[in-house]
Design an enzyme around this catalytic site. Structure first.
Site, PDB file in Angstrom:
ATOM      1  N   HIS A 297     -10.351   1.224  -0.624  1.00 55.84           N
ATOM      2  CA  HIS A 297     -10.437   2.638  -0.979  1.00 55.84           C
ATOM      3  C   HIS A 297     -10.477   2.859  -2.493  1.00 55.84           C
ATOM      4  O   HIS A 297     -10.239   3.963  -2.973  1.00 55.84           O
ATOM      5  CB  HIS A 297      -9.254   3.413  -0.391  1.00 55.84           C
ATOM      6  CG  HIS A 297      -9.200   3.373   1.107  1.00 55.84           C
ATOM      7  ND1 HIS A 297     -10.238   3.834   1.898  1.00 55.84           N
ATOM      8  CD2 HIS A 297      -8.257   2.901   1.954  1.00 55.84           C
ATOM      9  CE1 HIS A 297      -9.923   3.663   3.179  1.00 55.84           C
ATOM     10  NE2 HIS A 297      -8.731   3.087   3.242  1.00 55.84           N
TER      11      HIS A 297
ATOM     12  N   HIS B 105      -1.000  -2.704   6.284  1.00 51.13           N
ATOM     13  CA  HIS B 105       0.117  -1.756   6.322  1.00 51.13           C
ATOM     14  C   HIS B 105       1.228  -2.211   7.260  1.00 51.13           C
ATOM     15  O   HIS B 105       2.105  -1.419   7.599  1.00 51.13           O
ATOM     16  CB  HIS B 105      -0.353  -0.340   6.705  1.00 51.13           C
ATOM     17  CG  HIS B 105      -1.249   0.301   5.703  1.00 51.13           C
ATOM     18  ND1 HIS B 105      -1.416   1.673   5.598  1.00 51.13           N
ATOM     19  CD2 HIS B 105      -2.028  -0.227   4.719  1.00 51.13           C
ATOM     20  CE1 HIS B 105      -2.275   1.952   4.622  1.00 51.13           C
ATOM     21  NE2 HIS B 105      -2.657   0.806   4.084  1.00 51.13           N
TER      22      HIS B 105
ATOM     23  N   HIS C 164      -3.159  -4.367   2.796  1.00 56.09           N
ATOM     24  CA  HIS C 164      -4.211  -3.700   3.576  1.00 56.09           C
ATOM     25  C   HIS C 164      -3.846  -3.397   5.036  1.00 56.09           C
ATOM     26  O   HIS C 164      -4.206  -2.342   5.533  1.00 56.09           O
ATOM     27  CB  HIS C 164      -5.546  -4.459   3.556  1.00 56.09           C
ATOM     28  CG  HIS C 164      -6.606  -3.852   4.447  1.00 56.09           C
ATOM     29  ND1 HIS C 164      -7.206  -2.642   4.156  1.00 56.09           N
ATOM     30  CD2 HIS C 164      -7.142  -4.273   5.614  1.00 56.09           C
ATOM     31  CE1 HIS C 164      -8.090  -2.363   5.112  1.00 56.09           C
ATOM     32  NE2 HIS C 164      -8.061  -3.320   6.007  1.00 56.09           N
TER      33      HIS C 164
ATOM     34  N   HIS D 178      -6.316  -8.401  -0.382  1.00 57.79           N
ATOM     35  CA  HIS D 178      -6.379  -7.175   0.424  1.00 57.79           C
ATOM     36  C   HIS D 178      -7.351  -7.434   1.568  1.00 57.79           C
ATOM     37  O   HIS D 178      -8.568  -7.312   1.410  1.00 57.79           O
ATOM     38  CB  HIS D 178      -6.856  -6.034  -0.480  1.00 57.79           C
ATOM     39  CG  HIS D 178      -6.659  -4.682   0.096  1.00 57.79           C
ATOM     40  ND1 HIS D 178      -5.457  -4.023   0.027  1.00 57.79           N
ATOM     41  CD2 HIS D 178      -7.497  -3.857   0.765  1.00 57.79           C
ATOM     42  CE1 HIS D 178      -5.576  -2.839   0.617  1.00 57.79           C
ATOM     43  NE2 HIS D 178      -6.808  -2.721   1.092  1.00 57.79           N
TER      44      HIS D 178
ATOM     45  N   GLU E 191      -3.931   1.914  -3.265  1.00 57.26           N
ATOM     46  CA  GLU E 191      -5.256   2.366  -2.810  1.00 57.26           C
ATOM     47  C   GLU E 191      -5.177   3.596  -1.906  1.00 57.26           C
ATOM     48  O   GLU E 191      -6.177   4.265  -1.711  1.00 57.26           O
ATOM     49  CB  GLU E 191      -5.988   1.236  -2.082  1.00 57.26           C
ATOM     50  CG  GLU E 191      -5.353   0.881  -0.747  1.00 57.26           C
ATOM     51  CD  GLU E 191      -6.357   0.388   0.288  1.00 57.26           C
ATOM     52  OE1 GLU E 191      -7.526   0.196  -0.051  1.00 57.26           O
ATOM     53  OE2 GLU E 191      -5.943   0.234   1.446  1.00 57.26           O
ATOM     54  N   ASN E 192      -3.989   3.876  -1.350  1.00 58.58           N
ATOM     55  CA  ASN E 192      -3.839   5.030  -0.450  1.00 58.58           C
ATOM     56  C   ASN E 192      -2.974   6.129  -1.049  1.00 58.58           C
ATOM     57  O   ASN E 192      -2.467   7.002  -0.332  1.00 58.58           O
ATOM     58  CB  ASN E 192      -3.201   4.588   0.873  1.00 58.58           C
ATOM     59  CG  ASN E 192      -3.945   3.454   1.551  1.00 58.58           C
ATOM     60  OD1 ASN E 192      -3.432   2.336   1.623  1.00 58.58           O
ATOM     61  ND2 ASN E 192      -5.143   3.728   2.019  1.00 58.58           N
TER      62      ASN E 192
ATOM     63  N   ASP F 238       0.805  -1.233   0.000  1.00 57.84           N
ATOM     64  CA  ASP F 238       0.000   0.000   0.000  1.00 57.84           C
ATOM     65  C   ASP F 238       0.843   1.292   0.000  1.00 57.84           C
ATOM     66  O   ASP F 238       1.454   1.646   1.012  1.00 57.84           O
ATOM     67  CB  ASP F 238      -0.919   0.041   1.225  1.00 57.84           C
ATOM     68  CG  ASP F 238      -1.891  -1.133   1.294  1.00 57.84           C
ATOM     69  OD1 ASP F 238      -1.440  -2.283   1.113  1.00 57.84           O
ATOM     70  OD2 ASP F 238      -3.080  -0.892   1.556  1.00 57.84           O
TER      71      ASP F 238
END
Ligand SMILES: [Fe+2]
Ligand SMILES: [Fe+2]
Length: 282
Positions: free
Chosen positions: A68, A178, A176, A151, A39-40, A8
Site C-alpha cells: 500500500h 497482520h 503484511h 512484506h 503501510e496501513n 503493520d
C-alpha cells in the site's frame, strides 16, 4: 544493542496505541532503534505526511511500507527527500522513495534498514531475493547491523528469505499478513527470523477491518466500505538483540501490548492524554 520492529500500523487505533505506548516501551525495554511498518496507517491504507511526522514524533526512527506504499500520493514528496521512510527495495528504480536507509541507533551505531515485497498475491515486482543482494552490495562498509522487513504473504517465501540472508543480516522479520507467527528463532548463521510480527491495530476485526463489513461482502458479493475496526487494540512487534560488532542476533522475542498494558505505559511516561491527531479519520 536492541531493535524493535512494529508490525503493520492500522488506522487511527493503531496510531493511537503507538503514540501512547512507545515512549514507555523504549524506556522499559531499553530500545536502541525502532522501525515500524506503517503501510496501513492512513485510514487503513497508505500514509500521509502528517501521519509520518506523528509516528516519528512518537518515537519511530524508520518507517517501512508495503504493497500500500503509494495509496496516498501526498506522501511522495516526503519519500523523495532524505527522510527515513522506505519503499520496498524491489519496486522499479523509477518509483518514488528510497530503497534503504542507514540510521544511527541511540548509541551511534549505524543500522541499515530495508524492506522487500513478496510476489505471492502481490503486485508484480522484481525478485526480492536478488533485490536484497543488490542492497547489501551497496551498503557502506562500516554497517554491521541490518534489519530487513520482508512484506509478504507466504510463510514459505519468508523462510526462503531467512535462509537466503542468514549470516548476512541481523534480522529478517515479516510483515503484511497482520497475524503474528510463533516461529521466532535465530538461524544458524546468526540472523533473527520470524515469518510475521503481527499487526498494530484493532484485534476484534478481520486483519484490522470491521468484521460485519468483510463478512457481508464475502458472503453476498456486495461491495462495502471496509472501515477500520475499533475494539481490542493491540501493538505487535518483535525485539531483536544484536551484537553491534558482528551484526549477529543474540536474542529474539515477540512483543504484544494490549490496551491495559498501553494504559500502564502511558501513565509511566505521562502520556495518558496523548492522542493521535493527524488527518486521516479512521
Ligand atoms: Fe498491512
Ligand atoms: Fe501489505
Amino acid at each position: 544493542m536492541r531493535l524493535l520492529l512494529i508490525g503493520d500500523i492500522v488506522g487511527k487505533p493503531g496510531r493511537q496505541i503507538v503514540v501512547r505506548a512507545l515512549a514507555g516501551l523504549r524506556q522499559e525495554h531499553d530500545l536502541d532503534l525502532v522501525v515500524a511498518n506503517a503501510e496501513n496507517a492512513a485510514g487503513g491504507s497508505g500514509i500521509t505526511p502528517a501521519i509520518y511526522r506523528e509516528l516519528r514524533a512518537a518515537g519511530i526512527d524508520v518507517v517501512t511500507l508495503g504493497d500500500h506504499v503509494y495509496r496516498r500520493r501526498e506522501i511522495f514528496t516526503v519519500m523523495e527527500g532524505d527522510e527515513p521512510i522506505l519503499r520496498p527495495a524491489n519496486y522499479p528504480d523509477e518509483s518514488p522513495g528510497r530503497r534503504f536507509v542507514v540510521a544511527p541507533a541511540r548509541s551511534g551505531v549505524p543500522v541499515a534498514v530495508f524492506g522487500l515485497l513478496g510476489r505471492v498475491f502481490m503486485p508484480p515486482v522484481d525478485c526480492p531475493f536478488h533485490a536484497a543482494d543488490r542492497v547489501l552490495r551497496e551498503l557502506p562498509g562500516n554497517v554491521r547491523v541490518v534489519l530487513v522487513d520482508f512484506h509478504a504473504e507466504a510463510t514459505s517465501d519468508k523462510q526462503i528469505m531467512g535462509r537466503h540472508l542468514d549470516g548476512r543480516v541481523s534480522a529478517v522479520l515479516g510483515t503484511h499478513t497482520h497475524v503474528a507467527t510463533a516461529d521466532e528463532e535465530i538461524l544458524p548463521g546468526g540472523t533473527a527470523f520470524q515469518c510475521d510480527v503481527g499487526m498494530t491495530g484493532p484485534h476484534e476485526s478481520i486483519i484490522g477491518r470491521r468484521i460485519d463489513r468483510v463478512l457481508e461482502t464475502t458472503l453476498t458479493g456486495r461491495p462495502t466500505h471496509f472501515e477500520v475496526a475499533a475494539r481490542d487494540v493491540r501493538l505487535h512487534g518483535t525485539i531483536v538483540d544484536v551484537d553491534p560488532a558482528s551484526g549477529r542476533a543474540t536474542a529474539v522475542r515477540r512483543l504484544r501490548v494490549d490496551q491495559t498494558e498501553a494504559d500502564r505505559l502511558a501513565v509511566l511516561t505521562g502520556r495518558q492524554k496523548a492522542v493521535a491527531v493527524s488527518d486521516a479519520t479512521e
